[in-house]
Design a protein around this motif. Structure first.
Motif, mmCIF file in Angstrom:
data_model
loop_
_atom_site.group_PDB
_atom_site.id
_atom_site.type_symbol
_atom_site.label_atom_id
_atom_site.label_comp_id
_atom_site.label_asym_id
_atom_site.label_seq_id
_atom_site.Cartn_x
_atom_site.Cartn_y
_atom_site.Cartn_z
ATOM 1 N N THR A 46 0.854 -1.191 0.000
ATOM 2 C CA THR A 46 0.000 0.000 0.000
ATOM 3 C C THR A 46 0.891 1.243 0.000
ATOM 4 O O THR A 46 2.104 1.158 0.249
ATOM 5 N N ALA A 47 0.308 2.394 -0.235
ATOM 6 C CA ALA A 47 1.067 3.645 -0.198
ATOM 7 C C ALA A 47 1.699 3.850 1.174
ATOM 8 O O ALA A 47 2.846 4.306 1.278
ATOM 9 N N GLU A 48 0.985 3.498 2.226
ATOM 10 C CA GLU A 48 1.518 3.646 3.583
ATOM 11 C C GLU A 48 2.707 2.710 3.805
ATOM 12 O O GLU A 48 3.699 3.099 4.420
ATOM 13 N N GLU A 49 2.592 1.485 3.323
ATOM 14 C CA GLU A 49 3.696 0.540 3.461
ATOM 15 C C GLU A 49 4.912 0.999 2.661
ATOM 16 O O GLU A 49 6.043 0.889 3.136
ATOM 17 N N ARG A 50 4.690 1.527 1.475
ATOM 18 C CA ARG A 50 5.812 2.045 0.681
ATOM 19 C C ARG A 50 6.488 3.213 1.385
ATOM 20 O O ARG A 50 7.701 3.348 1.341
ATOM 21 N N ALA A 51 5.716 4.053 2.050
ATOM 22 C CA ALA A 51 6.280 5.211 2.751
ATOM 23 C C ALA A 51 7.181 4.776 3.904
ATOM 24 O O ALA A 51 8.101 5.498 4.285
ATOM 25 N N ASP A 52 6.927 3.580 4.457
ATOM 26 C CA ASP A 52 7.737 3.068 5.568
ATOM 27 C C ASP A 52 9.068 2.485 5.116
ATOM 28 O O ASP A 52 9.967 2.303 5.934
ATOM 29 N N GLU A 72 14.877 3.097 2.614
ATOM 30 C CA GLU A 72 13.789 4.057 2.768
ATOM 31 C C GLU A 72 13.566 4.811 1.462
ATOM 32 O O GLU A 72 14.521 5.082 0.724
#
Length: 89
Positions: A46-52, A72
């Protein structure tokens, strides 16, 4: 991102197609550290997982085989993740 001649992270050293590149998938290039130049398939994230970012198993990490390399997302760039160091597991 093109790059069908780059090693895709997660393929085995004896994999018959370690450079398999699926044009329907989304990849990021890993920059620096023990996985430098490899592609990471982020299609299922997800976008959130990619941001992590990700802690990836690295056979040549500072902590030996099984250590993790911390990658990162590069600010302002959706196609590259930068190495920020190794961590033990």
């Amino acid at each position: 991102m093109t790059g069908n001649t780059r090693w895709v992270y997660g393929t085995d050293h004896d994999d018959p197609a370690p450079y398999a590149f699926d044009p329907d998938h989304t990849y990021v290039e890993l920059v620096g550290g023990p996985l430098d130049g490899q592609l990471l398939d982020v299609t299922a994230l997800t976008a959130e997982e990619r941001a992590d970012g990700a802690l990836l198993i690295a056979p040549r990490s500072a902590y030996g085989p099984g250590g993790r390399a911390d990658y990162e997302p590069r600010p302002g760039c959706t196609t590259r993740w930068d190495w920020s160091g190794d961590v033990p597991w």
